[in-house]
Design an enzyme around this catalytic site. Structure first.
Site, PDB file in Angstrom:
ATOM      1  N   CYS A 113      16.676  -8.934  17.961  1.00 12.93           N
ATOM      2  CA  CYS A 113      16.788  -8.189  19.214  1.00 12.93           C
ATOM      3  C   CYS A 113      17.400  -9.062  20.311  1.00 12.93           C
ATOM      4  O   CYS A 113      18.564  -9.424  20.216  1.00 12.93           O
ATOM      5  CB  CYS A 113      15.431  -7.596  19.603  1.00 12.93           C
ATOM      6  SG  CYS A 113      15.581  -6.282  20.831  1.00 12.93           S
ATOM      7  N   HIS A 215      13.859  -4.591  14.623  1.00 14.79           N
ATOM      8  CA  HIS A 215      12.689  -5.483  14.587  1.00 14.79           C
ATOM      9  C   HIS A 215      12.064  -5.550  13.190  1.00 14.79           C
ATOM     10  O   HIS A 215      11.045  -4.908  12.932  1.00 14.79           O
ATOM     11  CB  HIS A 215      11.640  -5.014  15.610  1.00 14.79           C
ATOM     12  CG  HIS A 215      12.007  -5.347  17.010  1.00 14.79           C
ATOM     13  ND1 HIS A 215      11.687  -6.556  17.597  1.00 14.79           N
ATOM     14  CD2 HIS A 215      12.680  -4.644  17.946  1.00 14.79           C
ATOM     15  CE1 HIS A 215      12.145  -6.582  18.834  1.00 14.79           C
ATOM     16  NE2 HIS A 215      12.756  -5.432  19.077  1.00 14.79           N
ATOM     17  N   GLU A 217      10.310  -7.816  11.994  1.00 13.97           N
ATOM     18  CA  GLU A 217       8.951  -8.382  12.033  1.00 13.97           C
ATOM     19  C   GLU A 217       7.895  -7.286  12.178  1.00 13.97           C
ATOM     20  O   GLU A 217       6.764  -7.461  11.751  1.00 13.97           O
ATOM     21  CB  GLU A 217       8.836  -9.433  13.148  1.00 13.97           C
ATOM     22  CG  GLU A 217       8.538  -8.913  14.546  1.00 13.97           C
ATOM     23  CD  GLU A 217       9.734  -8.271  15.239  1.00 13.97           C
ATOM     24  OE1 GLU A 217      10.810  -8.152  14.617  1.00 13.97           O
ATOM     25  OE2 GLU A 217       9.583  -7.877  16.419  1.00 13.97           O
TER      26      GLU A 217
END
Ligand code: MN
Length: 239
Positions: A113, A215, A217
């Site tokens: 990001c 994202h 994660e």
């Protein structure tokens, strides 16, 4: 040996309900969890003097740059437009020094990001200050408050890229951003785009650099493609 993964962090700069003006350095736990699940040892790097960046990089095997504030437009030669949001020059400058040090030390970098956007600005590219204001027929790239792990838009990957190896020709990713890469920096190859043309991933094989706009994660616990982005990064950091 488990590779040590330095994680660029964020910081509170205004009083908050819980910490008042006793400010904290922090990162979201899912970055830590994703590095750990991929076999790396996470180490948080607090925002500090850019001159200390090379010393931090000496101690780690890879650098993970995380999400957060908009990159200060002057770093890519632009004035802030009304649509530009929070900037944090201290974080920008520390991360720029970490990026340069990691490249100089031939250590792999994963940007997520804002991480993608600060890498792009640091290496000579420009960013779009607001997708909705600049991209015709833009899709919704800020899906907040949709659950973090929920994929909401499609991506098309570039042949022979790390992204294609992980996701195949097409994938579905989450999306919590209002800025994006405009002109990719020299040496960065675009490796995934959304249907509106917004750049969703870049890579540079020689500099061992992978960066994504979504994202992984947040998705890694439930999505094997997102987890594979972290495994690839931790493997690159293993020696
Ligand atoms: Mn997106």
């Amino acid at each position: 040996m488990q590779p040590l993964i330095g994680i660029g962090t964020n910081h509170l700069i205004r009083p908050s309900d819980h910490f008042d003006d006793n400010y904290v350095d922090y990162t979201q736990k899912n970055y830590v969890a994703s590095v750990t699940a991929a076999g790396g040892l996470p180490l948080l790097l607090p925002i500090g003097d850019p001159q200390t960046a090379a010393a931090y990089i000496e101690h780690v095997d890879g650098l993970l740059l995380t999400g957060g504030q908009d990159v200060t437009p002057s770093l890519y030669g632009a004035e802030p437009e009304p649509v530009n949001q929070l900037n944090d020059l201290a974080r920008d400058q520390f991360e720029q020094a970490l990026i340069k040090a990691a490249i100089a030390a031939h250590k792999p970098i994963l940007g997520i990001c804002r991480g993608l956007q600060i890498i792009n600005a640091t290496l000579g590219g420009t960013n779009l200050q607001d997708i909705a204001s600049h991209v015709n027929n833009a899709i919704a790239h800020n899906q907040y408050p949709t659950a973090w792990a929920t994929p909401t838009h499609g991506i098309t990957t570039t042949p022979n890229s790390r992204m294609q190896a992980v996701w195949g020709d097409h994938g579905q990713v989450n999306s919590f951003h209002h800025q994006a890469v405009q002109q990719p920096a020299p040496g960065l190859t675009v490796t995934a785009t959304a249907t509106d043309g917004v750049i969703e991933a870049v890579e540079d094989v020689t500099r061992q650099l992978v960066a994504v706009q979504f994202h992984p994660e947040m998705m890694a616990a439930t999505d094997s493609h997102a987890a594979a982005i972290f495994s690839g990064f931790v493997t690159a950091a293993t020696h």
